[in-house]
Write a protein that holds these residues in place. Structure first.
Motif, PDB file in Angstrom:
ATOM      1  N   LEU A  77      -5.824  -7.401  -0.247  1.00  0.00           N
ATOM      2  CA  LEU A  77      -6.927  -6.594  -1.081  1.00  0.00           C
ATOM      3  C   LEU A  77      -6.901  -7.183  -2.639  1.00  0.00           C
ATOM      4  CD1 LEU A  77      -5.358  -3.122   0.012  1.00  0.00           C
ATOM      5  CD2 LEU A  77      -7.616  -4.496   0.967  1.00  0.00           C
ATOM      6  N   GLY A  78      -5.861  -7.867  -2.956  1.00  0.00           N
ATOM      7  CA  GLY A  78      -5.805  -8.379  -4.284  1.00  0.00           C
ATOM      8  C   GLY A  78      -4.624  -9.560  -4.372  1.00  0.00           C
ATOM      9  N   VAL A  79      -4.658 -10.273  -5.404  1.00  0.00           N
ATOM     10  CA  VAL A  79      -3.678 -11.117  -5.910  1.00  0.00           C
ATOM     11  C   VAL A  79      -3.542 -11.035  -7.362  1.00  0.00           C
ATOM     12  CG1 VAL A  79      -2.817 -13.731  -5.883  1.00  0.00           C
ATOM     13  CG2 VAL A  79      -4.161 -12.868  -3.809  1.00  0.00           C
ATOM     14  N   PHE A  80      -2.148 -10.784  -8.016  1.00  0.00           N
ATOM     15  CA  PHE A  80      -2.008 -10.554  -9.158  1.00  0.00           C
ATOM     16  C   PHE A  80      -1.005 -11.492  -9.894  1.00  0.00           C
ATOM     17  CE2 PHE A  80      -3.772  -7.030  -7.251  1.00  0.00           C
ATOM     18  CZ  PHE A  80      -5.115  -6.600  -7.991  1.00  0.00           C
ATOM     19  N   GLU A  81      -1.084 -11.536 -11.125  1.00  0.00           N
ATOM     20  CA  GLU A  81       0.071 -12.542 -11.932  1.00  0.00           C
ATOM     21  C   GLU A  81       1.149 -11.353 -12.110  1.00  0.00           C
ATOM     22  OE1 GLU A  81       0.583 -14.864 -16.073  1.00  0.00           O
ATOM     23  OE2 GLU A  81      -1.532 -13.618 -15.544  1.00  0.00           O
ATOM     24  N   THR A  82       1.055 -10.097 -11.868  1.00  0.00           N
ATOM     25  CA  THR A  82       2.446  -9.231 -12.357  1.00  0.00           C
ATOM     26  C   THR A  82       2.752  -8.388 -11.143  1.00  0.00           C
ATOM     27  OG1 THR A  82       1.150  -7.693 -13.569  1.00  0.00           O
ATOM     28  CG2 THR A  82       2.125  -9.461 -14.689  1.00  0.00           C
ATOM     29  N   GLU A  83       3.858  -7.794 -10.983  1.00  0.00           N
ATOM     30  CA  GLU A  83       4.122  -6.700 -10.104  1.00  0.00           C
ATOM     31  C   GLU A  83       3.402  -5.578 -10.407  1.00  0.00           C
ATOM     32  OE1 GLU A  83       7.817  -4.531  -7.936  1.00  0.00           O
ATOM     33  OE2 GLU A  83       8.271  -5.846  -9.765  1.00  0.00           O
ATOM     34  N   ALA A  84       3.363  -5.188 -11.982  1.00  0.00           N
ATOM     35  CA  ALA A  84       2.783  -4.108 -12.321  1.00  0.00           C
ATOM     36  C   ALA A  84       1.369  -3.891 -12.007  1.00  0.00           C
ATOM     37  CB  ALA A  84       3.081  -3.858 -13.776  1.00  0.00           C
ATOM     38  N   GLU A  85       0.712  -5.036 -12.078  1.00  0.00           N
ATOM     39  CA  GLU A  85      -0.826  -5.105 -11.618  1.00  0.00           C
ATOM     40  C   GLU A  85      -0.965  -4.525  -9.958  1.00  0.00           C
ATOM     41  OE1 GLU A  85      -3.044  -7.959 -14.311  1.00  0.00           O
ATOM     42  OE2 GLU A  85      -1.363  -9.013 -13.382  1.00  0.00           O
ATOM     43  N   ALA A  86       0.059  -5.342  -9.243  1.00  0.00           N
ATOM     44  CA  ALA A  86      -0.107  -5.152  -7.755  1.00  0.00           C
ATOM     45  C   ALA A  86       0.447  -3.751  -7.621  1.00  0.00           C
ATOM     46  CB  ALA A  86       0.952  -6.213  -7.103  1.00  0.00           C
ATOM     47  N   SER A  87       1.270  -3.198  -8.068  1.00  0.00           N
ATOM     48  CA  SER A  87       1.811  -1.616  -7.806  1.00  0.00           C
ATOM     49  C   SER A  87       0.559  -1.028  -8.239  1.00  0.00           C
ATOM     50  CB  SER A  87       3.008  -1.362  -8.706  1.00  0.00           C
ATOM     51  OG  SER A  87       3.288  -0.534  -8.705  1.00  0.00           O
ATOM     52  N   SER A  88      -0.084  -1.169  -9.497  1.00  0.00           N
ATOM     53  CA  SER A  88      -1.229  -0.255  -9.627  1.00  0.00           C
ATOM     54  C   SER A  88      -2.372  -0.284  -8.678  1.00  0.00           C
ATOM     55  CB  SER A  88      -1.851  -0.709 -11.116  1.00  0.00           C
ATOM     56  OG  SER A  88      -2.904  -0.081 -11.517  1.00  0.00           O
ATOM     57  N   LEU A  89      -2.735  -1.355  -8.048  1.00  0.00           N
ATOM     58  CA  LEU A  89      -3.577  -1.546  -6.910  1.00  0.00           C
ATOM     59  C   LEU A  89      -3.271  -0.758  -5.712  1.00  0.00           C
ATOM     60  CD1 LEU A  89      -6.551  -2.261  -6.041  1.00  0.00           C
ATOM     61  CD2 LEU A  89      -5.443  -4.339  -5.284  1.00  0.00           C
ATOM     62  N   ALA A  90      -2.087  -1.107  -5.353  1.00  0.00           N
ATOM     63  CA  ALA A  90      -1.486  -0.491  -4.267  1.00  0.00           C
ATOM     64  C   ALA A  90      -1.456   1.111  -4.367  1.00  0.00           C
ATOM     65  CB  ALA A  90      -0.107  -0.820  -4.097  1.00  0.00           C
ATOM     66  N   ASP A  91      -0.962   1.655  -5.407  1.00  0.00           N
ATOM     67  CA  ASP A  91      -1.149   3.149  -5.556  1.00  0.00           C
ATOM     68  C   ASP A  91      -2.550   3.641  -5.640  1.00  0.00           C
ATOM     69  OD1 ASP A  91       1.656   3.213  -5.966  1.00  0.00           O
ATOM     70  OD2 ASP A  91       1.496   3.276  -8.272  1.00  0.00           O
ATOM     71  N   GLU A  92      -3.622   3.033  -6.458  1.00  0.00           N
ATOM     72  CA  GLU A  92      -4.831   3.340  -6.171  1.00  0.00           C
ATOM     73  C   GLU A  92      -5.476   3.303  -4.926  1.00  0.00           C
ATOM     74  OE1 GLU A  92      -9.117   1.483  -7.996  1.00  0.00           O
ATOM     75  OE2 GLU A  92      -6.980   0.883  -9.118  1.00  0.00           O
ATOM     76  N   VAL A  93      -5.360   2.672  -4.233  1.00  0.00           N
ATOM     77  CA  VAL A  93      -6.005   2.500  -2.628  1.00  0.00           C
ATOM     78  C   VAL A  93      -5.101   3.069  -1.387  1.00  0.00           C
ATOM     79  CG1 VAL A  93      -7.507   0.574  -3.518  1.00  0.00           C
ATOM     80  CG2 VAL A  93      -5.202   0.061  -2.396  1.00  0.00           C
ATOM     81  N   GLN A  94      -3.889   3.300  -1.754  1.00  0.00           N
ATOM     82  CA  GLN A  94      -3.120   3.522  -0.561  1.00  0.00           C
ATOM     83  C   GLN A  94      -3.722   4.750   0.462  1.00  0.00           C
ATOM     84  OE1 GLN A  94       0.775   4.673  -1.654  1.00  0.00           O
ATOM     85  NE2 GLN A  94       0.052   6.516  -3.156  1.00  0.00           N
ATOM     86  N   ASP A  95      -4.412   5.504  -0.188  1.00  0.00           N
ATOM     87  CA  ASP A  95      -4.834   6.625   0.763  1.00  0.00           C
ATOM     88  C   ASP A  95      -6.099   6.470   1.394  1.00  0.00           C
ATOM     89  OD1 ASP A  95      -2.906   8.565  -0.531  1.00  0.00           O
ATOM     90  OD2 ASP A  95      -4.165   9.162  -2.246  1.00  0.00           O
ATOM     91  N   ARG A  96      -6.615   5.125   1.066  1.00  0.00           N
ATOM     92  CA  ARG A  96      -7.770   4.539   1.763  1.00  0.00           C
ATOM     93  C   ARG A  96      -7.439   3.911   3.297  1.00  0.00           C
ATOM     94  NH1 ARG A  96     -11.116   1.568  -2.867  1.00  0.00           N
ATOM     95  NH2 ARG A  96     -10.681   3.360  -4.348  1.00  0.00           N
ATOM     96  N   PRO A 101      -4.905   4.561   6.491  1.00  0.00           N
ATOM     97  CA  PRO A 101      -3.831   5.552   7.108  1.00  0.00           C
ATOM     98  C   PRO A 101      -2.507   4.739   7.252  1.00  0.00           C
ATOM     99  CG  PRO A 101      -5.974   5.340   8.307  1.00  0.00           C
ATOM    100  CD  PRO A 101      -5.876   4.189   7.246  1.00  0.00           C
ATOM    101  N   ASN A 102      -2.120   3.569   7.229  1.00  0.00           N
ATOM    102  CA  ASN A 102      -0.860   2.913   7.341  1.00  0.00           C
ATOM    103  C   ASN A 102      -0.340   2.553   5.951  1.00  0.00           C
ATOM    104  OD1 ASN A 102      -0.462   3.522  10.307  1.00  0.00           O
ATOM    105  ND2 ASN A 102      -1.448   1.482  10.778  1.00  0.00           N
ATOM    106  N   GLY A 103      -1.007   2.723   4.913  1.00  0.00           N
ATOM    107  CA  GLY A 103      -0.797   2.378   3.633  1.00  0.00           C
ATOM    108  C   GLY A 103      -1.136   0.806   3.207  1.00  0.00           C
ATOM    109  N   VAL A 104      -0.396   0.595   2.279  1.00  0.00           N
ATOM    110  CA  VAL A 104      -0.422  -0.769   1.608  1.00  0.00           C
ATOM    111  C   VAL A 104       0.853  -1.208   1.268  1.00  0.00           C
ATOM    112  CG1 VAL A 104      -2.929  -0.791   0.762  1.00  0.00           C
ATOM    113  CG2 VAL A 104      -1.101  -0.173  -0.923  1.00  0.00           C
TER     114      VAL A 104
END
Length: 62
Positions: free
Chosen positions: A19-38, A40-43
Motif C-alpha cells: 500500500l505504500g513505501v516510506f522513509e520513516t516508521e511514523a509515516e508507515a504507521s500513519s498510513l496503516a492507522d488510516e487504512v486499517q479499517d478498509r 478485514p484482516n488489517g494491515v
C-alpha cells in the motif's frame, strides 16, 4: 548497506499487496492507522533495507 524503508501491506490476500513505501516508521504507521479499517484482516508494516533479498536459509541476505 542500503537505506532502510518502511513498507505498508494489506493482509487480506496471500500476496500482501503493498500500500505504500516510506522513509520513516511514523509515516508507515500513519498510513496503516488510516487504512486499517478498509481491510478485514488489517494491515501490516515493517522495515526493509534496500539492497537485501529473501534467502530461504537465513531469511535475509545482504
Amino acid at each position: 548497506m542500503g537505506q532502510t524503508v518502511w513498507i505498508v501491506c494489506q493482509d487480506d490476500t496471500p500476496h500482501n499487496t503493498v500500500l505504500g513505501v516510506f522513509e520513516t516508521e511514523a509515516e508507515a504507521s500513519s498510513l496503516a492507522d488510516e487504512v486499517q479499517d478498509r481491510f478485514p484482516n488489517g494491515v501490516i508494516y515493517f522495515s526493509w533495507v534496500v539492497g537485501t533479498s529473501y534467502d530461504e536459509g537465513t531469511r535475509y541476505s545482504t
